[in-house]
Enzyme design. Sequence first.
Site, PDB file in Angstrom:
ATOM      1  N   HIS A  31       0.836  -1.197   0.000  1.00  0.00           N
ATOM      2  CA  HIS A  31       0.000   0.000   0.000  1.00  0.00           C
ATOM      3  C   HIS A  31       0.875   1.252   0.000  1.00  0.00           C
ATOM      4  CE1 HIS A  31      -3.849  -2.087   1.662  1.00  0.00           C
ATOM      5  NE2 HIS A  31      -3.381  -2.648   0.571  1.00  0.00           N
ATOM      6  N   GLU A  38       0.822   3.870   1.900  1.00  0.00           N
ATOM      7  CA  GLU A  38       1.301   4.240   3.233  1.00  0.00           C
ATOM      8  C   GLU A  38       2.491   3.374   3.635  1.00  0.00           C
ATOM      9  OE1 GLU A  38      -3.324   4.085   3.557  1.00  0.00           O
ATOM     10  OE2 GLU A  38      -1.755   3.189   2.333  1.00  0.00           O
ATOM     11  N   CYS A  96      -6.041   1.111   5.499  1.00  0.00           N
ATOM     12  CA  CYS A  96      -6.544  -0.192   5.920  1.00  0.00           C
ATOM     13  C   CYS A  96      -5.996  -0.479   7.318  1.00  0.00           C
ATOM     14  CB  CYS A  96      -6.087  -1.278   4.939  1.00  0.00           C
ATOM     15  SG  CYS A  96      -4.326  -1.682   5.059  1.00  0.00           S
ATOM     16  N   CYS A 147      -2.084  -0.758   7.478  1.00  0.00           N
ATOM     17  CA  CYS A 147      -1.435   0.555   7.405  1.00  0.00           C
ATOM     18  C   CYS A 147      -1.695   1.367   8.670  1.00  0.00           C
ATOM     19  CB  CYS A 147      -1.904   1.305   6.167  1.00  0.00           C
ATOM     20  SG  CYS A 147      -1.339   0.517   4.632  1.00  0.00           S
TER      21      CYS A 147
END
Length: 153
Positions: free
Chosen positions: A68, A70, A96, A99
Amino acid sequence: MGIARLVAERSTCLRRHVGAVIVRDKRILTTGYNGAPAGMKHCEEVGCLREKLKVPSGTRHELCRGLHAEQNAILQAAMFGVSIKGADLYCTNAPCVICAKMVINAGMSKRIYYQDGYPDKLSLEMLEEAGVELIRIPRDKAEDAESGKKKDE
């Protein structure tokens, strides 16, 4: 937020383009976008495993070739020795749960600015428990601020 959207354009994900920017004291520390690990084939080349398996958005994060945005921004900080303690996160999507846990443990500040939601209830619960404030910047407001226009102009 405009920079996060620009970074998202580098994404190689077939489902969603996400960009993240970690900022402290009005300075960009790192950026990240979602895509396969360095040196690995991207979903654009090999197809989307999540699509093939019909995995709904917001579930089974481990069934994906990509990281992801992040995660990539946090990993860039680690790789180059940049402290992100006390920094804010600007991201095109709310994080999510994976993260969210990384942001909490990385010692980032108590603010995440995001544009679009993400279907992960546990993430929202954990961020609330950790005292992290989620601040939604709707797309039209972010675009107006970047262009220097007021909403009713």
